[in-house]
Scaffold this active site. Sequence first.
Site, short mmCIF file in Angstrom:
data_model
loop_
_atom_site.label_atom_id
_atom_site.label_comp_id
_atom_site.label_asym_id
_atom_site.label_seq_id
_atom_site.Cartn_x
_atom_site.Cartn_y
_atom_site.Cartn_z
N ASP A 177 -43.52 -0.16 21.97
CA ASP A 177 -42.83 1.02 22.47
C ASP A 177 -42.89 2.01 21.31
O ASP A 177 -42.17 1.85 20.32
CB ASP A 177 -41.37 0.71 22.83
CG ASP A 177 -40.68 1.93 23.43
OD1 ASP A 177 -41.01 3.06 23.02
OD2 ASP A 177 -39.81 1.77 24.31
N HIS A 178 -43.76 2.99 21.43
CA HIS A 178 -44.05 3.79 20.23
C HIS A 178 -42.84 4.59 19.76
O HIS A 178 -42.80 5.02 18.62
CB HIS A 178 -45.28 4.70 20.44
CG HIS A 178 -45.07 5.80 21.40
ND1 HIS A 178 -45.22 5.64 22.75
CD2 HIS A 178 -44.74 7.09 21.21
CE1 HIS A 178 -44.98 6.78 23.34
NE2 HIS A 178 -44.68 7.69 22.44
N HIS A 240 -38.25 3.74 26.72
CA HIS A 240 -37.98 4.56 25.54
C HIS A 240 -36.49 4.92 25.39
O HIS A 240 -35.90 4.73 24.33
CB HIS A 240 -38.79 5.86 25.58
CG HIS A 240 -40.26 5.65 25.76
ND1 HIS A 240 -40.96 4.68 25.09
CD2 HIS A 240 -41.18 6.29 26.52
CE1 HIS A 240 -42.23 4.73 25.44
NE2 HIS A 240 -42.38 5.70 26.31
#
Length: 483
Positions: A177-178, A240
């Site tokens: 999950d950047h 996110h």
Amino acid sequence: MVSRVIPVDVFDLVIFGGTGDLARRKILPGLYRRFMAGQMVAESRIIGAARADLTDESFRQQVREAIAEFVPKARQDATAIEAFLERIHYVAIDATGTNGWAALKALMRENVVRAFYFSVAPSLFGDIAQRLSENGIADAWSRIVVEKPFGRDLASAKALNEVLAKHFNETQIYRIDHYLGKETVQNLMAVRFANILFEPLWKAEYIDHVQITVAETVGVDGRGAYYDKSGAMRDMVQNHLMQLLCLIAMEPPYHFDPDAVRDEKLKVIRALKPVTHEDIVRGQYGGGKGEKSYVVHSENPASRTESYIALKVQISNWRWQGVPFYLRTGKRLRARASEIAITFKQPPHAIFDDASGWHENVLVIRLQPNEGMNLMVMIKEPGPGGMRLMQVPLDMSFADAIDDAEDVPDAYERLIMDVIRGNQTLFMRGDEVEAAWAWTDPIIQGWEARGDKPQTYDPGSSGPEDALMLMHRDGRRWREIRE
Ligand code: NAP
């Protein structure tokens, strides 16, 4: 202060989908930057894999072009680029067939870290995991990196976890999950847990509410068909925004250790209350004035998919009793801005009168653009004329604390290096993902069962009118969305 770069072990990194959009825009330029920074040991190699029939040389040309397009000009060094390209190889491989697997096996080296990045459609994750394992390409020390989306509901996420678990242990699986790779997000943990100042105030007694905003200016152009099956809840909130909420709300872990951190995040997800439909606003951007609407972009005139969502979320535990977390995310909004804002309560007794200009303390954590933190505090407005207050920011932006902010790795760079180091702290564990879907599923099922339509909002606005009401009725306001 000069940032320290610690080289990682020698690795062979195979990027399935090496010719795809994500590899071109983020993964390959990011690896070049780590090579430039001296973090990637020279003997390390990157192996692109996709079905296209390319040679090493033609793939290197694609990588050269990706660097030219996605690395800032000032960081493009012709000699370094050529040295980096020597580390690049290519194997034509079919994830669903037999082509290319023997060639990949022959290319892999013993006694180096083997990492496999699944930068392909999620429908291929199981096929690749199976072939890596059955062909003896992955060993017990190999790592796999799995891109989002990780399922579209609890059942599909469980099925995906089960498929991967047949071939890899949880310690080998890196669900990316950047958002967790962003400097400021990690800084949030440092600010909370490395200072005595904040943690005593970090609870319902002193915090009024929290706002999490992820606003985009782009629409779904080009990815309409994919997005229409997803929507803002699945695409952004379940992963996110939920991860950001967890980092704010979690208890201090006993140690900064992957499982200790992830255990605490999991407890937060499990403590989320179900959300009633009065606490949800869904929107879809309209068109006009030469702008295409969501339904045009998605090529589905009857679409009820939300391109915007706002929710009021409550956490059922001692620390957060009665503190609402307002979450919102959307496309085609007024500005590209992601931030977390923590609004503190009033002092217990007001000694200044209402006309003094008092405002709450707010801790603002900016994720993009201009990553950094600001603590809004009250001071006396300088000059004569009585006691008037003014709000000023205490700037805690990390960019000022290091010599060259451009050298700060972006989220993907940092996360890939964490994979090579074997550090899973910033990756989602299987049970976390499942718990997040377990909370998300009934919300989506609720509006599907009711047949709710999203409210239309103007492109370039702050979102649907009803989203304003979500906060107004609680006597609060959203922060302005601005860059
Ligand atoms: P993409 O541009 O469509 O690229 C897909 C890649 O997969 C291509 O290299 C393609 O090359 C390869 N491929 C397709 N079928 C294959 C097969 N049977 N065997 C081997 N390789 C195959 O997709 P993307 O945008 O890069 O996205 C990749 C993944 O990252 C997806 O899971 C996506 O959801 C996720 N993601 C993407 C972004 C983004 O910004 N793009 C952001 C977040 C997450 P060939 O056709 O030559 O095989």
